[in-house]
Write an enzyme that holds these catalytic residues in place. Sequence first.
Site, PDB file in Angstrom:
ATOM      1  N   HIS A 110       0.837  -1.207   0.000  1.00 60.89           N
ATOM      2  CA  HIS A 110       0.000   0.000   0.000  1.00 60.89           C
ATOM      3  C   HIS A 110       0.873   1.259   0.000  1.00 60.89           C
ATOM      4  O   HIS A 110       0.722   2.137  -0.843  1.00 60.89           O
ATOM      5  CB  HIS A 110      -0.915  -0.023   1.226  1.00 60.89           C
ATOM      6  N   GLU A 111       1.771   1.324   0.964  1.00 58.85           N
ATOM      7  CA  GLU A 111       2.605   2.523   1.070  1.00 58.85           C
ATOM      8  C   GLU A 111       3.506   2.663  -0.148  1.00 58.85           C
ATOM      9  O   GLU A 111       3.793   3.771  -0.600  1.00 58.85           O
ATOM     10  CB  GLU A 111       3.427   2.507   2.363  1.00 58.85           C
TER      11      GLU A 111
ATOM     12  N   HIS B 282       3.494   6.704  -6.707  1.00 59.57           N
ATOM     13  CA  HIS B 282       2.744   7.885  -7.143  1.00 59.57           C
ATOM     14  C   HIS B 282       3.641   9.129  -7.047  1.00 59.57           C
ATOM     15  O   HIS B 282       3.600  10.005  -7.913  1.00 59.57           O
ATOM     16  CB  HIS B 282       1.506   8.035  -6.242  1.00 59.57           C
TER      17      HIS B 282
END
Length: 708
Positions: free
Chosen positions: A496-497, A503
């Site tokens: 997730h991180e 991004h």
Amino acid sequence: MNSDDRTLSRWHAELGDNQTMNAPDPTIQTSNNPLLLDWLAPYGLPPFEQARPEYFESAFKVSMAAQRAELDAIAANPEPTTFANTLAALDQCGRLYNRIELLFSNLTVSETSPALQAVQRTMAPRLAAHENAIYMHATLFARIDSLYRQREQLALEPQDLRLLERVHLDFVRAGARLDGEARLRYGALVQELAAECTAFSQNVLADEGNFLLELRTEADLTGLPAFMREATRAAAAQRGLGENTHAVNLSPSLTEPFLTFSARRDLRETVWRERSLRGAHEGANDNRPIAARIMALRQEQAQLLGYASYADYELADRMAGNTAAVLDLLGKAWEPAKAKAKEDRAALTAMAVSLGEPTPIAAWDWRYLAEKVRAQKFDLDAAALKPYFTLDNMIAAMFDCAGRLFGLRFVEQRGLALYHSDVRAWEMQRADGTLVGLFLGDNFARPSKRSGAWMSIFRSQSGHNGGTLPIVINNNNFAKASPTLLSFEDVKTLFHEFGHGLHGLLSQVRHERLAGTSVLRDYVELPSQLFENWALEREVLQRHARHVQTGEALPDALLDKLQAARRFNQAWSTLQYTGPALIDMALHSLPNGTAVDISAFEAEQCRLLGVPADIGLRHHLSHFQHLFAGPGYAAGYYVYMWAEVLEADAYEAFREAGDAFDATTAERLLQHIYSAGNSREPAQAFRDFRGRSPQVEPMLRKRGLLSQ
Ligand SMILES: [Zn+2]
């Protein structure tokens, strides 16, 4: 919602190219403050070893003055106002301040100290005042506003138009249109808010630090698997307790598995109660009056800006657009999850009876009994899985996925001076070896670090002056051991991180304000939650999940069981998350001027919503840092589910292509989502990728809340 994170991304807190930094005053360069000298470390990293707390106050003072001078110069430019001499110039100013603020804010969450906390308490209102002064710069805003009013006639490129609209909105939302008394009051209010939010967060850390449950005898360890014995021993050692002592602190990386595995109901109850009571003890660390004050200030802020409630103010700048859209989505999950939880409760109660445990079951029993039912129903033992998930192998797995999707490789850089010996650094390169950015990983829990997991930056990508490469960091709170073994939930958090990290790292935009994760709050969890899907891909696990001792690949039978068990207990996690999200919306939707006692409010909301007592809330208001450590997630805890709708639907595109690494789909994903930052409107970016608007069904199906 397996990742409880805070993405720290504020546009004014982003940083540009070190080389192009303006030297604001020649005397600064000769000062002895290392924060103000050129940062000559590799990659332009901060001078971590010299970044002592006592340097920050003067560094802020100088850099704030420098930024104000830059802003004054933009505002006083005698040339006619243009996009270049106003918006582009604004996007590049404040570099000195930004790099110091980013270093400071990263250290205060990842490696704090009493001295740094004292600086934080002093500086929080001053930094807020500085930022407020930027938005209240009347002549600067007049220039932005004049460009905004003629934006249709300026023939700007889409990205430039987006910047103009975005910055104009930032100013308006921060009170640029206020005048007279209201303007003064607004300035005082944001400073007080910053101070209260800092106190809230420090109190949570203090309560977490004050608690330690020593496990003195073998009986106290009953039920704990080998990895938990190791982790509780490490936690005891970290506190300076002797060899062969075990302890549990309030880090979720320990409390979650303790509540899952400990057969000692009395100790589970102690841990559960202490965790729930963080921030709600009478005395110096009591967050209840602080939260009440924050609410009063936020209501006043909304009032000044012309909104009926703080939620209305926040939602006006979100993809959801209004509270009704949020409540509609949360409602689609809440009642079906309650119905499903009823079935699960029956199974857990039967398990309790068979184990001779008391019924009705309590909140501190649910994880424990669920694990027993899961083991029985799917013949899946979480402790047996764990040896296959070493941290190093899972880091390799996430790098491998990023490599296959986006043509990247990661090369570890050793010997860099970072702020803690646990932090590691990798160059992210394209296949041809071109450097794209620097990725830092700080994966272990320690008392000096905030709990949870989050992504942040030390420097933003931007396209000005030949381009600036990003420096991105992921923080996790895994219990350190040798080797460190992860639960499957931990693996998803890691991915997730890293989705947030990508991004930030893959961002390819011109303006910093539009770079990386500087997107709308209910869109920012799309790249992160989407990336979790690859952790569940069979071929990824077959390749990377290898037994810590034997090196043997995760057996097919275990893999089958892991995948079969995916939807197990989803009703519980849906309720644990959705309850606090609904309470957040209710709290921030109170009409301006409503005084609130947060304990009474929470109790009343639980009654109205029918929150099952044996499930409870993932966060109580007294320690709900998403809401009260800053404005980022206020009236915004729902964003994880909002983005999950986008994410689940986006991943369907890979399913439809028949390949989790389908090259065409991955290329579109890179172009429209991971590299696009905030350069276009999020609903449009999603449609550009998917070819249509998002649908809610894939999210509900994923959570087992649809019958099909
Ligand atoms: Zn996230």
